[in-house]
Design an enzyme around this catalytic site. Structure first.
Site, PDB file in Angstrom:
ATOM      1  N   TYR A  48      -2.949  -9.295   4.395  1.00  0.00           N
ATOM      2  CA  TYR A  48      -4.134  -9.360   3.542  1.00  0.00           C
ATOM      3  C   TYR A  48      -5.240 -10.106   4.274  1.00  0.00           C
ATOM      4  CZ  TYR A  48      -7.224 -10.682  -0.282  1.00  0.00           C
ATOM      5  OH  TYR A  48      -8.313 -10.870  -1.070  1.00  0.00           O
ATOM      6  N   LYS A  89     -15.368   1.782  -4.911  1.00  0.00           N
ATOM      7  CA  LYS A  89     -16.681   1.400  -4.399  1.00  0.00           C
ATOM      8  C   LYS A  89     -17.751   1.493  -5.489  1.00  0.00           C
ATOM      9  CE  LYS A  89     -15.234   3.321   0.033  1.00  0.00           C
ATOM     10  NZ  LYS A  89     -15.344   4.472   0.948  1.00  0.00           N
ATOM     11  N   VAL A 134     -18.575  10.324  -1.019  1.00  0.00           N
ATOM     12  CA  VAL A 134     -19.515  10.120  -2.116  1.00  0.00           C
ATOM     13  C   VAL A 134     -20.797   9.470  -1.583  1.00  0.00           C
ATOM     14  CG1 VAL A 134     -19.882   8.977  -4.334  1.00  0.00           C
ATOM     15  CG2 VAL A 134     -17.605   9.836  -3.756  1.00  0.00           C
ATOM     16  N   ARG A 193     -13.188  14.511   4.605  1.00  0.00           N
ATOM     17  CA  ARG A 193     -14.068  15.259   3.686  1.00  0.00           C
ATOM     18  C   ARG A 193     -15.444  14.605   3.726  1.00  0.00           C
ATOM     19  NH1 ARG A 193     -14.352  11.198   0.061  1.00  0.00           N
ATOM     20  NH2 ARG A 193     -12.458  10.040  -0.461  1.00  0.00           N
ATOM     21  N   GLY A 228      -7.271   3.457  -4.545  1.00  0.00           N
ATOM     22  CA  GLY A 228      -6.800   2.132  -4.893  1.00  0.00           C
ATOM     23  C   GLY A 228      -5.454   2.112  -5.598  1.00  0.00           C
ATOM     24  N   LYS A 237       0.834  -1.201   0.000  1.00  0.00           N
ATOM     25  CA  LYS A 237       0.000   0.000   0.000  1.00  0.00           C
ATOM     26  C   LYS A 237       0.868   1.249   0.000  1.00  0.00           C
ATOM     27  CE  LYS A 237      -3.919  -0.159   2.200  1.00  0.00           C
ATOM     28  NZ  LYS A 237      -4.955  -0.211   3.258  1.00  0.00           N
ATOM     29  N   HIS A 290     -15.633  -4.021   4.296  1.00  0.00           N
ATOM     30  CA  HIS A 290     -15.159  -2.645   4.391  1.00  0.00           C
ATOM     31  C   HIS A 290     -16.263  -1.838   5.077  1.00  0.00           C
ATOM     32  CE1 HIS A 290     -12.853   0.814   2.267  1.00  0.00           C
ATOM     33  NE2 HIS A 290     -13.547   1.293   3.269  1.00  0.00           N
ATOM     34  N   ARG A 313     -23.568   3.672  -7.512  1.00  0.00           N
ATOM     35  CA  ARG A 313     -22.915   4.727  -8.286  1.00  0.00           C
ATOM     36  C   ARG A 313     -23.053   4.413  -9.773  1.00  0.00           C
ATOM     37  NH1 ARG A 313     -17.178   6.146  -5.236  1.00  0.00           N
ATOM     38  NH2 ARG A 313     -17.895   5.844  -3.083  1.00  0.00           N
TER      39      ARG A 313
END
Length: 461
Positions: free
Chosen positions: A202, A237, A302, A299, A165, A158, A208, A345
């Site tokens: 992992y 997502k 979405v 923030r 991602g 990461k 999530h 979405r």
């Protein structure tokens, strides 16, 4: 001091969402648009519009100085950054503060602390919040091999400065590590200008789960419950729901776990003296029942509408009130969850062509409606979907008395969406919602990948 005029430094559906929240609060609006967005729905709705540069984001929506100058020049007393672009850039928040503009978001120091994933892990550990077993910054390839051996394969690579991602690689064994490390390092250096990589264990059967928090200047912090964002494609997502469901656990155990996760999110916000809206993200290991801190998004998210639908709290309005110096309008005991909400979405992408972007002129736009259906969008018939930005067209949200009811409503809504001129992901999402495993809540973050590998639905095979 209540805000009187807000400069919206974003575009698309989130710009429309902020403009409408401002309108409900009686706040004047100024929208900064690129040349490509002069005829956007946001431009039609704002009280005033100012062009901030050419279509390219790095010459418009990512130009800190231009945005601040535009905000000052139009008499704004605050700037709302939306999500994406500069929303999580501490230097933008600092530039706004230096110009006596209220930044509708957290303090710059909080953005800095959570923006660096390695630093965020240390802060969470200091607060006693569990983090995924892993490493600090990797030095050499030999060090990476030694660390991975100690953590145990499979592992994740990461990026410390990562997001969206980028730079995340699953490594099954030591033979894959050198190549994956080289690719990940190059990718994050190109995307973020920061090559730092670290390792995490992992989690194979992961959910999530994220928690929405609100905090004010007085140090009050509340949680507005969790959302499940496990349906993802390449760590992006696709579907989000609230509240989270964990059918692999006994109901009592799941309730205790959800309470602990919410408490951890509030604790982290206190730890960094957070202010405004934020989301703390966690991974839940469905096999062990453990949860681990993942990151904090400083923030508006979405997927914030699903939280609004089940709590009745207008998160954007709360953002604006807090930025204006008002205390939280809710105490923790005031937050009540009613029903279930799910969001899809809808993006302008050709699923059969590997989710290739599909910009172009929308010749027909008929969004769904009816009880319990909400559509957040910036689209209309005649709107030209630009090639320059993210392909999100709309968020279709369904609220029901329970999860089954919300799923049925959302499937009907997706079937009723009519779009012509560009390809969309609506049919693919309908297929996901129709899977028995989804209806039963038996899924994880790799669910979509497995379905596609099995050739299920559009884009499979």
């Amino acid at each position: 001091m209540a805000l009187s005029r807000v400069f919206v430094a974003n575009r698309g559906e989130i710009a429309v969402r902020v403009l409408r929240a401002c309108g409900e609060l009686g706040i004047e609006t100024v929208l900064g648009v690129s040349e490509a967005d002069r005829h956007s729905l946001g431009a039609r709705l704002a009280d005033r519009v100012v062009c901030i540069g050419p279509a390219s984001a790095d010459q418009s929506y990512l130009r800190i100085e231009a945005l601040v100058v535009a905000a000052i020049g139009t008499g704004a007393d605050a700037v709302h950054p939306g999500y994406g672009f500069l929303a999580e850039r501490a230097e933008f928040a600092r530039a706004c503060e230096a110009a006596d503009l209220a930044f509708v978001g957290p303090p710059p120091d909080a953005i800095d602390q959570m923006g660096d994933k390695l630093r965020a892990r240390k802060i969470a550990e200091r607060a006693g919040i569990p983090v995924v077993p892993g490493s600090q910054e990797i030095g050499t390839g030999e060090e990476a091999l030694a660390l991975a051996e100690g953590i145990g394969y499979p592992i994740l690579l990461k990026a410390s400065a990562g997001g969206g991602g980028r730079g995340i690689k699953v490594v099954a064994g030591p033979e894959e590590l050198p190549g994956a490390l080289a690719v990940a390092t190059a990718e994050v250096m190109s995307a973020f200008g920061d090559p730092r990589i670290y390792i995490e264990r992992y989690v194979a059967s992961a959910r999530h789960i994220e928690v929405q928090v609100l905090a004010d200047e007085l140090g009050n912090v509340i949680s507005l419950g969790e959302r499940d964002c496990s349906l993802q494609r390449r760590y992006q997502k696709l579907v989000e729901e609230a509240p989270a469901v964990l059918p692999s656990m006994a109901p009592t155990d799941a309730a205790v776990l959800q309470e602990r996760i919410q408490e951890a999110a509030v604790l982290l916000a206190h730890e960094i003296s957070y202010r405004n809206a934020g989301t703390v993200e966690f991974i839940v290991d469905q096999d062990s029942g453990e949860f681990f801190f993942l990151e904090m998004n400083t923030r508006i998210q979405v997927e914030h509408p699903v939280t609004e639908e089940i709590t009745g709290v207008d998160l954007v309005a709360e953002q604006l009130r807090i930025a204006g110096g008002s205390p939280l309008g809710y105490a923790q005991q005031d937050v009540a969850v009613r029903g279930h909400a799910i969001e899809c979405r809808i993006t302008a992408e050709n699923v059969e062509a590997g989710f290739r972007p599909s910009p172009g002129l929308i010749t027909e736009w008929l969004p769904p409606g009816g009880p319990g259906i909400r559509v957040d969008t910036h689209c209309y018939a005649g709107y030209e979907v630009p090639v320059h930005y993210d392909s999100l067209l709309a968020k279709v949200v369904a609220r029901g008395r329970d999860r089954d009811h919300a799923i049925q409503r959302l499937r009907n809504a997706l079937s009723g969406l009519r779009v012509a001129g560009v390809d969309t992901t609506a049919a693919f999402l309908h297929t996901l919602l129709s899977q028995p495993a989804f209806a039963e809540g038996r899924y994880d973050t790799r669910f979509v990948e497995r379905l596609q590998a099995e050739g299920v639905g559009p884009g499979g095979g």
